[in-house]
Design a protein around this motif. Sequence first.
Motif, PDB file in Angstrom:
ATOM      1  N   THR A  12       0.804  -1.230   0.000  1.00 18.01           N
ATOM      2  CA  THR A  12       0.000   0.000   0.000  1.00 18.01           C
ATOM      3  C   THR A  12       0.834   1.276   0.000  1.00 18.01           C
ATOM      4  O   THR A  12       0.293   2.360   0.175  1.00 18.01           O
ATOM      5  N   LYS A  13       2.151   1.129  -0.179  1.00 13.87           N
ATOM      6  CA  LYS A  13       2.980   2.334  -0.023  1.00 13.87           C
ATOM      7  C   LYS A  13       3.423   2.871  -1.388  1.00 13.87           C
ATOM      8  O   LYS A  13       2.595   3.152  -2.239  1.00 13.87           O
ATOM      9  N   GLY A  43      -2.729  -5.348   2.765  1.00 12.97           N
ATOM     10  CA  GLY A  43      -1.578  -4.754   3.453  1.00 12.97           C
ATOM     11  C   GLY A  43      -1.441  -5.356   4.832  1.00 12.97           C
ATOM     12  O   GLY A  43      -2.242  -6.215   5.220  1.00 12.97           O
ATOM     13  N   CYS A  80       3.286  -5.467  -4.928  1.00 14.20           N
ATOM     14  CA  CYS A  80       4.015  -4.214  -4.665  1.00 14.20           C
ATOM     15  C   CYS A  80       4.601  -4.234  -3.251  1.00 14.20           C
ATOM     16  O   CYS A  80       4.508  -3.244  -2.521  1.00 14.20           O
ATOM     17  N   SER A  82       7.824  -5.783  -0.362  1.00 18.12           N
ATOM     18  CA  SER A  82       9.273  -5.959  -0.289  1.00 18.12           C
ATOM     19  C   SER A  82       9.674  -7.280  -0.951  1.00 18.12           C
ATOM     20  O   SER A  82       8.881  -8.225  -1.036  1.00 18.12           O
ATOM     21  N   ASN A  83      10.933  -7.326  -1.400  1.00 17.52           N
ATOM     22  CA  ASN A  83      11.367  -8.379  -2.324  1.00 17.52           C
ATOM     23  C   ASN A  83      11.208  -9.804  -1.781  1.00 17.52           C
ATOM     24  O   ASN A  83      10.943 -10.734  -2.534  1.00 17.52           O
ATOM     25  N   GLU A 103       6.537  -6.491  -8.907  1.00 21.75           N
ATOM     26  CA  GLU A 103       7.552  -5.434  -8.893  1.00 21.75           C
ATOM     27  C   GLU A 103       8.957  -6.029  -9.020  1.00 21.75           C
ATOM     28  O   GLU A 103       9.182  -7.207  -8.812  1.00 21.75           O
ATOM     29  N   PRO A 105      13.189  -5.972  -7.961  1.00 22.19           N
ATOM     30  CA  PRO A 105      13.689  -7.118  -8.719  1.00 22.19           C
ATOM     31  C   PRO A 105      12.711  -8.275  -8.553  1.00 22.19           C
ATOM     32  O   PRO A 105      12.052  -8.363  -7.523  1.00 22.19           O
ATOM     33  N   TYR A 133      10.679   1.243 -16.735  1.00 27.44           N
ATOM     34  CA  TYR A 133      11.440   2.122 -17.637  1.00 27.44           C
ATOM     35  C   TYR A 133      11.429   1.622 -19.075  1.00 27.44           C
ATOM     36  O   TYR A 133      11.748   2.370 -19.992  1.00 27.44           O
ATOM     37  N   PHE A 327       4.036   3.693 -15.541  1.00 28.41           N
ATOM     38  CA  PHE A 327       3.227   2.635 -14.918  1.00 28.41           C
ATOM     39  C   PHE A 327       1.887   2.486 -15.647  1.00 28.41           C
ATOM     40  O   PHE A 327       1.348   1.386 -15.755  1.00 28.41           O
TER      41      PHE A 327
END
Length: 376
Positions: A12-13, A43, A80, A82-83, A103, A105, A133, A327
């Motif tokens: 959610t960030k 979340g 979305c 942390s890895n 997301e 990596p 990108y 995005f």
Amino acid sequence: MSKEINVAIVGTKFMGRAHSNAYIDVPHFFDLPARPVMRAACGRNVADLKGFAQRFGWQTTEMSWERLVERDDVDLVDICTSNVTHMPIAVAAAKAGKHVLCEKPIAMSAKEARQMRDAAREAGVRHMVAFNYRRVPAIILAKQLIDEGKLGTIRHFNAVYYQDWLVDPTFPMVWRHDVKEGGSGAHGDMNAHTVDLARYLVGEVEAVSGAKEIFVKERPLSDGSGTGPVTADDALYFIARFRNGALGSFTATRFATGRKNYLRLEIFGSEGSLIFNLERLNELEFFSLADEEKAQGFRTIVVTEGSHPFISAWWPPGHIIGWEHTFIHEVHDLLLAIDKGESVHPDFHDGLRCQQVLDAALESAIEGGWVEVPAE
Ligand SMILES: NC(=O)c1ccc[n+]([C@@H]2O[C@H](COP(=O)([O-])OP(=O)(O)OC[C@H]3O[C@@H](n4cnc5c(N)ncnc54)[C@H](O)[C@@H]3O)[C@@H](O)[C@H]2O)c1
């Protein structure tokens, strides 16, 4: 537009907000055969989650991603977080028959990335890594110019990615400082992007040699209970040899004092050259030996013409677009692929190939010497 694709997001960030904005905007600007429905958000913090869902219009909330991926009213799971969470969420979502956007990596290691790719392929779902990108119009134009032979044989791909948010030694510990949550630091965060762009624009990497450093070894804990050890790299540099004979260099650091999000690519070929700077993302610098000799020099192409990729959906020429548009373009291509049942790139195989380069560079930075990147 009668068809719907039901989306669920985890996280959610920062990226949760960027992706939510994309689902909101994409049907306003692009003619899509299927409309994204923002069905559920997940979340860890209930207050954050409720506020996030309300602000962006997610219809329902879940505190458990395990429950979320099993829901019958979800078609696409967007990761979305942390890895360390990417692999378990993506594999569970694919096994539950959901399409997956993850997301970057892609994972903590190539081993995990392979599990994700294999699970997605076995399930027959669409899968994409959020290397946004690749959806900058100037980057797509660079790819078109390269594919048309305008650069001739590419000899050099040099990438720097500079940020400076860790220069302050009192900046507190976050998950990005912990290899157990991130896998690596600046490397997996920033070199992941430039390695993906290198693969997109130049080709596969054969071998790498790197060095890394942690400049501030202890940082304050965010709960004020003292300090903790930083285990993830603050900077990782590496040089590379591509399979087609080109040489590359990759620089990622969070200690580039004064640089905020400075991603610069320089590509030199036998017939011409290209320069791209993310902080001026509407522009592409191009040098061509085909130009009349007395008029040669780098020219700046303002990539805002209707004939440029994605631009016809936006504004008249010269009315520039921004970072968030990458995005929107990304989810546009993913939603189209889901509707048509076609693959979309960068997919989890691209994520795996990128991760193999990152793993090799990290191994070299730890052990020393050149490390070969697996051919498959
Ligand atoms: N494409 C880009 O340009 C870009 C930019 C920044 C970050 N990223 C990537 O996006 C991902 C997220 O980064 P961020 O900057 O948004 O991080 P962040 O710290 O801002 O947010 C992470 C979110 O994940 C949630 N989360 C973590 N574990 C969870 C779990 N088990 N269940 C539910 N929610 C959980 C957290 O609560 C938080 O909402 C990372 O993989 C990062 O590398 C990509």
